[in-house]
Design an enzyme around this catalytic site. Structure first.
Site, short mmCIF file in Angstrom:
data_model
loop_
_atom_site.label_atom_id
_atom_site.label_comp_id
_atom_site.label_asym_id
_atom_site.label_seq_id
_atom_site.Cartn_x
_atom_site.Cartn_y
_atom_site.Cartn_z
N HIS A 154 0.83 -1.21 0.00
CA HIS A 154 0.00 0.00 0.00
C HIS A 154 0.87 1.26 0.00
O HIS A 154 2.10 1.17 -0.07
CB HIS A 154 -1.00 -0.02 1.17
CG HIS A 154 -0.36 -0.06 2.53
ND1 HIS A 154 0.40 0.96 3.03
CD2 HIS A 154 -0.36 -1.02 3.50
CE1 HIS A 154 0.82 0.67 4.24
NE2 HIS A 154 0.39 -0.54 4.55
N CYS B 16 -1.91 -3.50 22.97
CA CYS B 16 -0.72 -3.02 22.26
C CYS B 16 -0.91 -1.54 21.93
O CYS B 16 -1.97 -1.15 21.44
CB CYS B 16 -0.53 -3.82 20.98
SG CYS B 16 0.43 -2.96 19.73
N HIS C 267 -1.47 -1.34 17.85
CA HIS C 267 -2.61 -2.03 17.24
C HIS C 267 -3.87 -2.00 18.09
O HIS C 267 -4.94 -2.42 17.63
CB HIS C 267 -2.25 -3.47 16.87
CG HIS C 267 -1.22 -3.54 15.79
ND1 HIS C 267 0.13 -3.54 16.04
CD2 HIS C 267 -1.37 -3.55 14.44
CE1 HIS C 267 0.78 -3.58 14.89
NE2 HIS C 267 -0.09 -3.57 13.90
N LYS D 160 -6.00 7.25 10.54
CA LYS D 160 -4.90 6.30 10.40
C LYS D 160 -5.22 5.33 9.27
O LYS D 160 -6.35 4.89 9.13
CB LYS D 160 -4.75 5.54 11.73
CG LYS D 160 -3.52 4.70 11.79
CD LYS D 160 -3.38 4.06 13.17
CE LYS D 160 -2.19 3.15 13.21
NZ LYS D 160 -2.38 1.83 12.64
N1 MSP Z 1 9.13 -6.07 8.25
C1 MSP Z 1 9.26 -4.89 9.00
C2 MSP Z 1 10.52 -4.12 8.61
C3 MSP Z 1 11.79 -4.89 8.73
S1 MSP Z 1 13.14 -3.97 8.19
C4 MSP Z 1 14.45 -4.84 8.62
C5 MSP Z 1 8.04 -4.00 8.81
N2 MSP Z 1 7.30 -4.22 7.73
S2 MSP Z 1 5.94 -3.47 7.36
O1 MSP Z 1 5.54 -4.04 6.10
O2 MSP Z 1 5.02 -3.57 8.43
O3 MSP Z 1 6.21 -1.95 7.22
C6 MSP Z 1 7.23 -1.46 6.47
C7 MSP Z 1 7.31 0.04 6.41
O4 MSP Z 1 6.11 0.62 5.92
C8 MSP Z 1 7.62 0.70 7.73
O5 MSP Z 1 8.74 1.54 7.54
C9 MSP Z 1 6.39 1.54 8.01
O6 MSP Z 1 6.74 2.73 8.64
C10 MSP Z 1 5.88 1.81 6.63
N3 MSP Z 1 4.49 2.18 6.68
C11 MSP Z 1 3.42 1.37 6.93
N4 MSP Z 1 2.30 2.17 6.95
C12 MSP Z 1 2.63 3.45 6.73
C13 MSP Z 1 1.93 4.65 6.55
N5 MSP Z 1 0.63 4.73 6.71
N6 MSP Z 1 2.64 5.76 6.20
C14 MSP Z 1 3.99 5.72 5.97
N7 MSP Z 1 4.67 4.61 6.13
C15 MSP Z 1 4.06 3.49 6.63
O7 MSP Z 1 7.81 -3.14 9.62
#
Ligand code: MSP
Length: 478
Positions: A19, A144, A147, A291
């Site tokens: 996304h 949490c 979440h 969010k």
């Molecule tokens: N797997 C871990 C990262 C491991 S790195 C060694 C993880 N994955 S994740 O898929 O949940 O998220 C990855 C990234 O997406 C994170 O940096 C998170 O901040 C970013 N984002 C997820 N939702 C977001 C928003 N709504 N806005 C901006 N970034 C966001 O965490």
């Protein structure tokens, strides 16, 4: 010798299709990679997926699949999404890659042999959605903090990494390396928290088995973050990319800064591996001020993002609308407004007016006086500081200068070939500077005006022999 530049994104959990949040970090890495390539650096841009752990095991089960089978089906969706967004990564790492697993084991063994890992009993809270440990005081009404869901109380045998031993070393490191944690305000937060003290980190689990087995005790599975963080380093050990380590910048979201600026450097210190130069944490996107969350239907996936106003407008909007490092609100209308008012009306019109006038009148080479108003040094500095919104603002300022010049000189009346040359030469500079953000738009302009996208081209005068044509409309108004 050419300087190297190594940039990484977090590796994403392939529990669903990518996304806007995932796209944001990956696009930022693409912008930096392109900018550094343009500047002649030897660039290595890494992205990938974080495939182990309880969270993935759970969704796979919900879908009636084996974890590996489940993630294998999602990985192409990530790769396709990055391709659609014109993201040009150099390597895609998966934590289920055997070479990666080998490096994780090697590092854990090294730390173990050194005496930095011991067997103990973990008792505390664990949120599977975050894949993170929490203490009683972190919880909000027993849930949490991220979440807002009920949290698991864990009690199991676990290996611990002596994180507490690294408190002083980490603080010294932050002190000596002022750019290790960026932006600056985040740096202060981390330093204060580390000063409060560090608990040893539980780095293994026994209650499930989707992960990498500890080399010194096969009953235990490596904690998913100990496995995942290592990707940045293990990718350089695959295909002879060693020369790229240490990373120049790990781009991440603010929610995972603790893992990257505390656990990761401590693990590297213990394994006696060089530390990355910078960890830059960007802010979070909200959607109409709420969010982004799947359960509330407030997710913008990559296809939706692109369908609003096209790839380049989306890429432009994400970095123009908010400060990289701060939170931003995504609204379709704001994206459309920027597309219409800035890209279509200002940039698109400039290019189409000038090229069609040139088709009719031709150009005559002369000194381009407009270029004096382009603040190239300033733009370079802003790039170095990750101030993408200001970079775009500066470049756009120059687009405005050119549009005013057109209004002022009225080349449609005079047919002045010198004025048209100055404008064409300025459009060249604009296209080259925009290339990191809007690569296909810049490539189209370059083709239309017959120049190459190269850094020296910003100041190198346009060849007056170039055949310049009125091309297709760059941005159709919505
Ligand atoms: N797997 C871990 C990262 C491991 S790195 C060694 C993880 N994955 S994740 O898929 O949940 O998220 C990855 C990234 O997406 C994170 O940096 C998170 O901040 C970013 N984002 C997820 N939702 C977001 C928003 N709504 N806005 C901006 N970034 C966001 O965490």
């Amino acid at each position: 010798m050419t300087k190297k530049f190594y940039v990484t994104t977090p590796i994403y959990y392939p529990n669903d299709i990518p996304h806007i949040g995932h796209a944001y970090t990956t696009l930022a890495a693409d912008v930096l990679a392109r900018w550094n390539k343009l500047n002649g650096k030897d660039v290595f841009f890494l992205t990938g997926t974080d495939e182990h752990g309880k969270k993935i095991e759970n969704v796979a089960k919900e879908n009636g699949k084996k974890p590996k089978e489940f993630v294998d089906e999602l990985i192409p969706k990530f790769k396709e999404a990055w391709k659609k967004l014109n993201i040009n990564y150099d390597y895609f790492i998966r934590t289920t890659d055997l070479e990666h697993e080998k490096v994780v084991k090697e590092i854990l063994q090294k730390i173990y042999d050194k005496g930095d890992i011991y067997l103990g009993q973990y008792e505390g809270y664990y949120c599977t959605a975050c894949e993170a440990y929490y203490t009683e005081k972190d919880l909000i009404n027993g849930c949490c903090p991220i979440h807002k869901r009920k949290i698991e109380l864990l009690r199991e045998e676990s290996y611990f990494f002596k994180l507490s031993k690294y408190k002083k070393k980490l603080l010294d490191f932050y002190e000596k390396n002022k750019d290790f944690i960026l932006p600056k305000n985040r740096r202060k937060e981390i330093i204060n928290r580390v000063k409060e003290g560090l608990n040893d980190l539980s780095i293994s689990r026994t209650s499930f088995d989707w992960g990498i087995k500890l080399p010194f005790d096969k009953k235990h599975i490596a904690y998913v973050w100990a496995d995942a963080l290592t990707n940045y380093y293990s990718a350089t050990r695959i295909n002879g990319k060693e020369k790229y380590w240490p990373a120049d910048v790990h781009l991440i979201g603010k929610d995972i800064i603790w893992f990257h600026t505390v656990y990761w450097p401590a693990i590297l210190m213990s394994a006696e591996i060089k530390l990355p130069k910078t960890v830059f944490a960007h802010g979070w996107w909200t959607f109409n001020n709420e969010k982004i969350s799947k359960s509330h239907g407030k997710v913008i996936n990559v296809d939706e993002l692109i369908s609003i106003a096209g790839v380049d407008s989306a890429r432009y909007f994400l970095f123009r609308n908010t400060v990289f490092g701060e939170d931003g609100d995504f609204s379709e209308q704001a994206l459309i407004d920027r597309h219409n008012n800035e890209l279509a009306n200002k940039l698109g019109n400039l290019v189409s007016r000038v090229s069609s006038l040139i088709e009719k009148n031709g150009i005559k080479k002369c000194e381009n006086r407009l270029l004096k108003q382009l603040k190239l040094r300033e733009i370079e500095k802003l790039f170095e500081n990750y101030e993408f919104d200001k970079v775009l603002n500066e470049i756009f300022g120059f687009v405005d200068v050119c549009n005013e010049y057109v209004q002022d000189k009225k080349p449609w009346e005079s047919g002045d070939k010198k004025v048209l040359y100055e404008l064409a030469d300025s459009i060249k500079a604009i296209a080259i500077l925009f290339w990191s953000f809007m690569p296909s738009t810049s490539d189209k302009i370059a083709k239309q005006f017959g120049f190459k996208i190269e850094f020296d081209g910003i100041k190198k005068p346009l060849n007056e022999k170039n055949k310049i044509i009125k091309g297709e409309i760059l941005f159709k108004k919505i």
